[in-house]
Design a protein around this motif. Sequence first.
Motif, PDB file in Angstrom:
ATOM      1  N   UNK A 128       0.838  -1.205   0.000  1.00  0.00           N
ATOM      2  CA  UNK A 128       0.000   0.000   0.000  1.00  0.00           C
ATOM      3  C   UNK A 128       0.864   1.243   0.000  1.00  0.00           C
ATOM      4  N   UNK A 129       1.919   1.247   0.812  1.00  0.00           N
ATOM      5  CA  UNK A 129       2.808   2.406   0.875  1.00  0.00           C
ATOM      6  C   UNK A 129       3.454   2.663  -0.482  1.00  0.00           C
ATOM      7  N   UNK A 178     -10.587   4.515  -7.325  1.00  0.00           N
ATOM      8  CA  UNK A 178     -11.338   3.489  -6.599  1.00  0.00           C
ATOM      9  C   UNK A 178     -11.124   2.094  -7.178  1.00  0.00           C
ATOM     10  N   UNK A 179     -10.775   2.046  -8.449  1.00  0.00           N
ATOM     11  CA  UNK A 179     -10.560   0.741  -9.091  1.00  0.00           C
ATOM     12  C   UNK A 179      -9.157   0.204  -8.851  1.00  0.00           C
ATOM     13  N   UNK A 180      -8.312   0.943  -8.176  1.00  0.00           N
ATOM     14  CA  UNK A 180      -6.930   0.517  -7.952  1.00  0.00           C
ATOM     15  C   UNK A 180      -6.843  -0.415  -6.735  1.00  0.00           C
ATOM     16  N   UNK A 181      -5.826  -1.285  -6.741  1.00  0.00           N
ATOM     17  CA  UNK A 181      -5.722  -2.298  -5.683  1.00  0.00           C
ATOM     18  C   UNK A 181      -5.565  -1.722  -4.280  1.00  0.00           C
ATOM     19  N   UNK A 182      -4.913  -0.560  -4.129  1.00  0.00           N
ATOM     20  CA  UNK A 182      -4.654  -0.077  -2.774  1.00  0.00           C
ATOM     21  C   UNK A 182      -5.941   0.309  -2.062  1.00  0.00           C
ATOM     22  N   UNK A 213      -9.750  -1.222   2.319  1.00  0.00           N
ATOM     23  CA  UNK A 213     -11.091  -1.662   2.709  1.00  0.00           C
ATOM     24  C   UNK A 213     -11.032  -3.006   3.438  1.00  0.00           C
ATOM     25  N   UNK A 214     -10.178  -3.903   2.948  1.00  0.00           N
ATOM     26  CA  UNK A 214     -10.016  -5.199   3.602  1.00  0.00           C
ATOM     27  C   UNK A 214      -9.470  -5.025   5.015  1.00  0.00           C
ATOM     28  N   UNK A 269     -10.083   6.490   3.793  1.00  0.00           N
ATOM     29  CA  UNK A 269      -9.469   6.139   2.516  1.00  0.00           C
ATOM     30  C   UNK A 269      -9.526   7.321   1.552  1.00  0.00           C
ATOM     31  N   UNK A 270     -10.678   8.009   1.509  1.00  0.00           N
ATOM     32  CA  UNK A 270     -10.859   9.101   0.555  1.00  0.00           C
ATOM     33  C   UNK A 270      -9.972  10.298   0.878  1.00  0.00           C
TER      34      UNK A 270
END
Length: 287
Positions: free
Chosen positions: A5-6, A175-179, A184-185, A193-194
């Motif tokens: 994520x980083x 929003x469609x990106x994996x991070x 969310x997980x 997140x936003x």
Amino acid sequence: MSAQIAGLTAAPGARLRALGGDWLQRLCLLFLVVFVLVAAFAPWLAPQDPTFGDLGAGLVGPGAGHLLGTDQGGHDTFSALLEGSRTSLVGPLAVVLFSTATGIAVGLFSAWRGGWTDTVLGRLLDVLFAFPALLVAILAVAVFGKGMTAPVIAMSIAYMPYTARLVRGLALQEQARPYVAAYQVQGHSGLFIAVRRLLPNIGPTVLAQSTVNFGYALLDLAALSFLGLGVQPPTPDWGAMINQSQDAVLQGQPLSAIVPAVAVVLVVVAFNVVGENLGDRLAGRDS
């Protein structure tokens, strides 16, 4: 997962560090730095009081006492030009800050909520798009009176849809990106997140758009002052200087009108060059 994520969220910083700029962009950046410094220190840089008019020295050409001459009211053009840079900076800056902040909030909320919320906000933005900023400012002056406050608020509302639409489109892509799914997980809220992760990723592009908006806001506010509806005398303003010096042009002393007009054009062009160049580089298009 946190390391992944980083890495994904570090991309904007790397892109910003990679931003260079050709000679025109660097020249425009230097010009804008000078513009801001002049506006900040105008009271100390102005050789004379721009609000003091000597009728006996009206329409004097450039000389030792008046670097750019005087207008028909005997006001020193150079001093008025320096002082006028303050309103030409503060007004558009207020428009850009307010419209960008509200546009980011509306765009993120619309993209994140989706559904009927996105549809309703989209239709409201379409309605606002139908009204030019200058027309909205004139209507505000008609209702609340001349000055700077009402036009700035009205133009902020008129400029907000441009940022909101941009932010909404960028947010939907992010929003469609994996991070985003990874956060969310991990159980992070949509607001976290936003604001803390998605917004920094789209921030550079929004900054580029805001830079362009600043130039347009300056032009609109100068036009409003030219019409006599914005900044009121004796406060110096570039648009008002052009309006007040129309007779001087006919009497053979055009500098008091030409100089502020050139200043408006140069600042608007500089902001557009910097903003467009920044947007192109962020999008991966070499200028």
